[in-house]
Design a protein around this motif. Structure first.
Motif, PDB file in Angstrom:
ATOM      1  N   THR A 187       3.174   2.088  -3.401  1.00  0.00           N
ATOM      2  CA  THR A 187       2.565   2.561  -4.631  1.00  0.00           C
ATOM      3  C   THR A 187       2.411   4.072  -4.554  1.00  0.00           C
ATOM      4  OG1 THR A 187       0.408   2.110  -3.696  1.00  0.00           O
ATOM      5  CG2 THR A 187       1.318   0.441  -5.142  1.00  0.00           C
ATOM      6  N   ASN A 188       2.643   4.729  -5.673  1.00  0.00           N
ATOM      7  CA  ASN A 188       2.595   6.177  -5.724  1.00  0.00           C
ATOM      8  C   ASN A 188       1.316   6.592  -6.426  1.00  0.00           C
ATOM      9  OD1 ASN A 188       3.265   8.797  -5.530  1.00  0.00           O
ATOM     10  ND2 ASN A 188       4.985   8.757  -6.945  1.00  0.00           N
ATOM     11  N   TYR A 189       0.347   7.036  -5.648  1.00  0.00           N
ATOM     12  CA  TYR A 189      -0.917   7.455  -6.214  1.00  0.00           C
ATOM     13  C   TYR A 189      -0.831   8.928  -6.596  1.00  0.00           C
ATOM     14  CZ  TYR A 189      -2.739   3.153  -4.268  1.00  0.00           C
ATOM     15  OH  TYR A 189      -2.964   1.841  -3.978  1.00  0.00           O
ATOM     16  N   SER A 190      -1.087   9.222  -7.858  1.00  0.00           N
ATOM     17  CA  SER A 190      -1.096  10.621  -8.283  1.00  0.00           C
ATOM     18  C   SER A 190      -2.544  11.061  -8.439  1.00  0.00           C
ATOM     19  CB  SER A 190      -0.346  10.775  -9.598  1.00  0.00           C
ATOM     20  OG  SER A 190      -0.953   9.975 -10.591  1.00  0.00           O
ATOM     21  N   PRO A 191      -2.953  12.050  -7.677  1.00  0.00           N
ATOM     22  CA  PRO A 191      -4.339  12.501  -7.783  1.00  0.00           C
ATOM     23  C   PRO A 191      -4.587  13.202  -9.113  1.00  0.00           C
ATOM     24  CG  PRO A 191      -3.106  13.920  -6.322  1.00  0.00           C
ATOM     25  CD  PRO A 191      -2.192  12.775  -6.689  1.00  0.00           C
ATOM     26  N   LYS A 192      -5.794  13.025  -9.620  1.00  0.00           N
ATOM     27  CA  LYS A 192      -6.143  13.655 -10.881  1.00  0.00           C
ATOM     28  C   LYS A 192      -6.397  15.146 -10.634  1.00  0.00           C
ATOM     29  CE  LYS A 192      -8.268   9.557 -12.832  1.00  0.00           C
ATOM     30  NZ  LYS A 192      -9.510   8.964 -13.368  1.00  0.00           N
ATOM     31  N   PHE A 199       0.822  -1.209   0.000  1.00  0.00           N
ATOM     32  CA  PHE A 199       0.000   0.000   0.000  1.00  0.00           C
ATOM     33  C   PHE A 199       0.855   1.257   0.000  1.00  0.00           C
ATOM     34  CE2 PHE A 199      -2.245   3.368   2.298  1.00  0.00           C
ATOM     35  CZ  PHE A 199      -3.343   3.517   1.470  1.00  0.00           C
TER      36      PHE A 199
END
Length: 51
Positions: A31-36, A28
């Motif tokens: 991972t690199n979550y890029s916001p829209k 969790f």
């Protein structure tokens, strides 16, 4: 000794639970979550309210 078998099951359960939690947390947080980024549409008209 068969009386000690539940102790072994408990340690195995704890070991696999800790392994499961650590692997899930690593997955969790790695991972690199890029916001829209949504561009807001600019309304050039001024709305005159006629009551």
């Amino acid at each position: 000794m068969p009386q000690m078998a539940p102790m072994n099951w408990l340690t195995l359960f704890i070991f696999f639970t800790i392994t499961f939690i650590t692997l899930n947390s690593m997955n969790f947080f790695q991972t690199n979550y890029s916001p829209k980024t949504s561009k807001k549409s600019k309304i050039s008209k001024t709305i005159n309210w006629k009551w």
